[in-house]
Design a protein around this motif. Sequence first.
Motif, PDB file in Angstrom:
ATOM      1  N   ASN A 118       0.801  -1.229   0.000  1.00  0.00           N
ATOM      2  CA  ASN A 118       0.000   0.000   0.000  1.00  0.00           C
ATOM      3  C   ASN A 118       0.832   1.275   0.000  1.00  0.00           C
ATOM      4  O   ASN A 118       0.334   2.322  -0.414  1.00  0.00           O
ATOM      5  N   LEU A 119       2.065   1.182   0.483  1.00  0.00           N
ATOM      6  CA  LEU A 119       2.896   2.392   0.509  1.00  0.00           C
ATOM      7  C   LEU A 119       4.073   2.284  -0.456  1.00  0.00           C
ATOM      8  O   LEU A 119       4.205   3.100  -1.361  1.00  0.00           O
ATOM      9  N   ILE A 155      -8.479   9.401   7.357  1.00  0.00           N
ATOM     10  CA  ILE A 155      -8.979  10.582   8.078  1.00  0.00           C
ATOM     11  C   ILE A 155      -9.885  10.222   9.248  1.00  0.00           C
ATOM     12  O   ILE A 155     -10.306  11.090   9.993  1.00  0.00           O
ATOM     13  N   GLU A 156     -10.210   8.927   9.393  1.00  0.00           N
ATOM     14  CA  GLU A 156     -11.001   8.483  10.537  1.00  0.00           C
ATOM     15  C   GLU A 156     -10.185   7.430  11.293  1.00  0.00           C
ATOM     16  O   GLU A 156      -9.188   6.945  10.787  1.00  0.00           O
ATOM     17  N   GLY A 157     -10.631   7.056  12.454  1.00  0.00           N
ATOM     18  CA  GLY A 157      -9.879   6.065  13.220  1.00  0.00           C
ATOM     19  C   GLY A 157     -10.319   4.655  12.861  1.00  0.00           C
ATOM     20  O   GLY A 157     -11.499   4.332  12.976  1.00  0.00           O
ATOM     21  N   GLN A 158      -9.388   3.811  12.426  1.00  0.00           N
ATOM     22  CA  GLN A 158      -9.758   2.434  12.068  1.00  0.00           C
ATOM     23  C   GLN A 158      -9.176   1.449  13.078  1.00  0.00           C
ATOM     24  O   GLN A 158      -7.984   1.138  13.038  1.00  0.00           O
ATOM     25  N   ALA A 159     -10.034   0.974  13.969  1.00  0.00           N
ATOM     26  CA  ALA A 159      -9.595  -0.001  14.966  1.00  0.00           C
ATOM     27  C   ALA A 159      -9.040  -1.252  14.274  1.00  0.00           C
ATOM     28  O   ALA A 159      -9.545  -1.669  13.229  1.00  0.00           O
ATOM     29  N   ARG A 160      -8.001  -1.814  14.812  1.00  0.00           N
ATOM     30  CA  ARG A 160      -7.354  -3.034  14.303  1.00  0.00           C
ATOM     31  C   ARG A 160      -6.773  -2.861  12.892  1.00  0.00           C
ATOM     32  O   ARG A 160      -6.436  -3.819  12.233  1.00  0.00           O
ATOM     33  N   GLY A 161      -6.690  -1.596  12.458  1.00  0.00           N
ATOM     34  CA  GLY A 161      -6.147  -1.364  11.116  1.00  0.00           C
ATOM     35  C   GLY A 161      -5.142  -0.232  11.102  1.00  0.00           C
ATOM     36  O   GLY A 161      -5.047   0.512  10.122  1.00  0.00           O
ATOM     37  N   GLN A 162      -4.358  -0.110  12.160  1.00  0.00           N
ATOM     38  CA  GLN A 162      -3.400   1.004  12.245  1.00  0.00           C
ATOM     39  C   GLN A 162      -2.378   0.950  11.113  1.00  0.00           C
ATOM     40  O   GLN A 162      -1.951   1.986  10.599  1.00  0.00           O
ATOM     41  N   HIS A 163      -1.987  -0.270  10.728  1.00  0.00           N
ATOM     42  CA  HIS A 163      -1.024  -0.415   9.626  1.00  0.00           C
ATOM     43  C   HIS A 163      -1.631   0.089   8.320  1.00  0.00           C
ATOM     44  O   HIS A 163      -1.051   0.898   7.604  1.00  0.00           O
ATOM     45  N   TYR A 164      -2.851  -0.375   8.049  1.00  0.00           N
ATOM     46  CA  TYR A 164      -3.568   0.022   6.825  1.00  0.00           C
ATOM     47  C   TYR A 164      -3.821   1.531   6.825  1.00  0.00           C
ATOM     48  O   TYR A 164      -3.560   2.230   5.840  1.00  0.00           O
ATOM     49  N   ALA A 165      -4.341   2.048   7.961  1.00  0.00           N
ATOM     50  CA  ALA A 165      -4.653   3.478   8.060  1.00  0.00           C
ATOM     51  C   ALA A 165      -3.406   4.328   7.843  1.00  0.00           C
ATOM     52  O   ALA A 165      -3.454   5.369   7.181  1.00  0.00           O
ATOM     53  N   ALA A 166      -2.278   3.858   8.394  1.00  0.00           N
ATOM     54  CA  ALA A 166      -1.035   4.622   8.253  1.00  0.00           C
ATOM     55  C   ALA A 166      -0.626   4.715   6.783  1.00  0.00           C
ATOM     56  O   ALA A 166      -0.164   5.761   6.318  1.00  0.00           O
ATOM     57  N   THR A 167      -0.826   3.619   6.037  1.00  0.00           N
ATOM     58  CA  THR A 167      -0.443   3.679   4.611  1.00  0.00           C
ATOM     59  C   THR A 167      -1.355   4.648   3.868  1.00  0.00           C
ATOM     60  O   THR A 167      -0.919   5.348   2.964  1.00  0.00           O
ATOM     61  N   LYS A 168      -2.622   4.678   4.240  1.00  0.00           N
ATOM     62  CA  LYS A 168      -3.569   5.519   3.501  1.00  0.00           C
ATOM     63  C   LYS A 168      -3.364   6.998   3.832  1.00  0.00           C
ATOM     64  O   LYS A 168      -3.494   7.863   2.976  1.00  0.00           O
ATOM     65  N   GLY A 169      -3.028   7.285   5.111  1.00  0.00           N
ATOM     66  CA  GLY A 169      -2.662   8.655   5.457  1.00  0.00           C
ATOM     67  C   GLY A 169      -1.422   9.085   4.690  1.00  0.00           C
ATOM     68  O   GLY A 169      -1.325  10.226   4.205  1.00  0.00           O
ATOM     69  N   ALA A 170      -0.497   8.150   4.541  1.00  0.00           N
ATOM     70  CA  ALA A 170       0.738   8.457   3.809  1.00  0.00           C
ATOM     71  C   ALA A 170       0.451   8.732   2.333  1.00  0.00           C
ATOM     72  O   ALA A 170       1.078   9.595   1.723  1.00  0.00           O
ATOM     73  N   VAL A 171      -0.505   7.991   1.776  1.00  0.00           N
ATOM     74  CA  VAL A 171      -0.841   8.218   0.357  1.00  0.00           C
ATOM     75  C   VAL A 171      -1.388   9.637   0.166  1.00  0.00           C
ATOM     76  O   VAL A 171      -1.018  10.346  -0.771  1.00  0.00           O
TER      77      VAL A 171
END
Length: 259
Positions: A118-119, A155-171
């Motif tokens: 994803n990143l 842009i929202e908090g995703q429980a159990r998906g910090q890895h995924y959320a971090a990649t999407k914030g980075a995108v």
Amino acid sequence: MAYAPFDLSGKVALVTGGNRGIGLGMAEALAQAGAEVAIWGRDAKRNDEAVAQLSKYGKSRGYAVDVALEQSVDDAFAATLRDFGRVDTVIANAGIGAAAPSFSEMPTETYRKVLSVNLDGVFFTLRAACRHIVERAKNGDPGGSLVGLASLAAIEGQARGQHYAATKGAVVSMMKAIAVEHARYGVRANAVLPGWIATDMTEFAQQSPVFAEKVITRVPSRRWGKPEDFGGIAVYLASDASSYHSGDLFVIDGGYAIF
Ligand code: NAI
């Protein structure tokens, strides 16, 4: 008569992860609007099936690529350029989800796997695209549109998906940074943030009655999103209609984020 700027005749679009799901929804709309379409995906058979579908509208080819691998991306970009001569739009859509039991129990290898696709995958893909587009601009042919698929998780908090959320914030951040640096070459760079979309990635949630009751009922549009819901934004961003629209976030979620 159709609005002329939406006509993609003469343009070449590349969609990573274009053999199914959101990527295929985008690829199909781009092809219908007149673009020649290259798709990248890991599975050659799925690529062939998608290309058969896209070829009804015009030239399309598929490439077996793992976007997590730098050499695979660079080789595929070179092959795409050889076959199509140029690339005008690149949609970095390939991505994976991998739920963890909890943040504390998230295995490091799951974290790294998600980051690698994803990143790293978006970085390798868009860097190859920018190398081509900058060179083309310096030779007197500027322009291009780059799109990164992020997620509401950015842009929202995703429980159990910090890895995924971090990649999407980075995108999201990467698209803005690319936008600023490449505007001088006539390039726009934007991020698309899907909500809950019915694809293979969300199969688990689609099977869950609890999810249907607790989440989908909170979508103001009252349904799951579909891959074809992403056709319009793909055509807009690939087209001259968006020539002054850069560095933005397009939330496509049936209103979920604002309810
Ligand atoms: P999907 O699972 O239906 O399709 C994913 C695509 O990515 C496939 O074509 C697959 O071949 C490709 N892919 C995966 N790993 C790859 C790799 N290493 N190299 C090359 N291609 C690879 O997923 P979907 O739902 O269509 O997702 C597309 C994008 O949208 C992803 O970036 C995802 O994170 C994002 N997204 C999806 C949401 C949803 O609800 N479905 C919500 C928010 C964001």
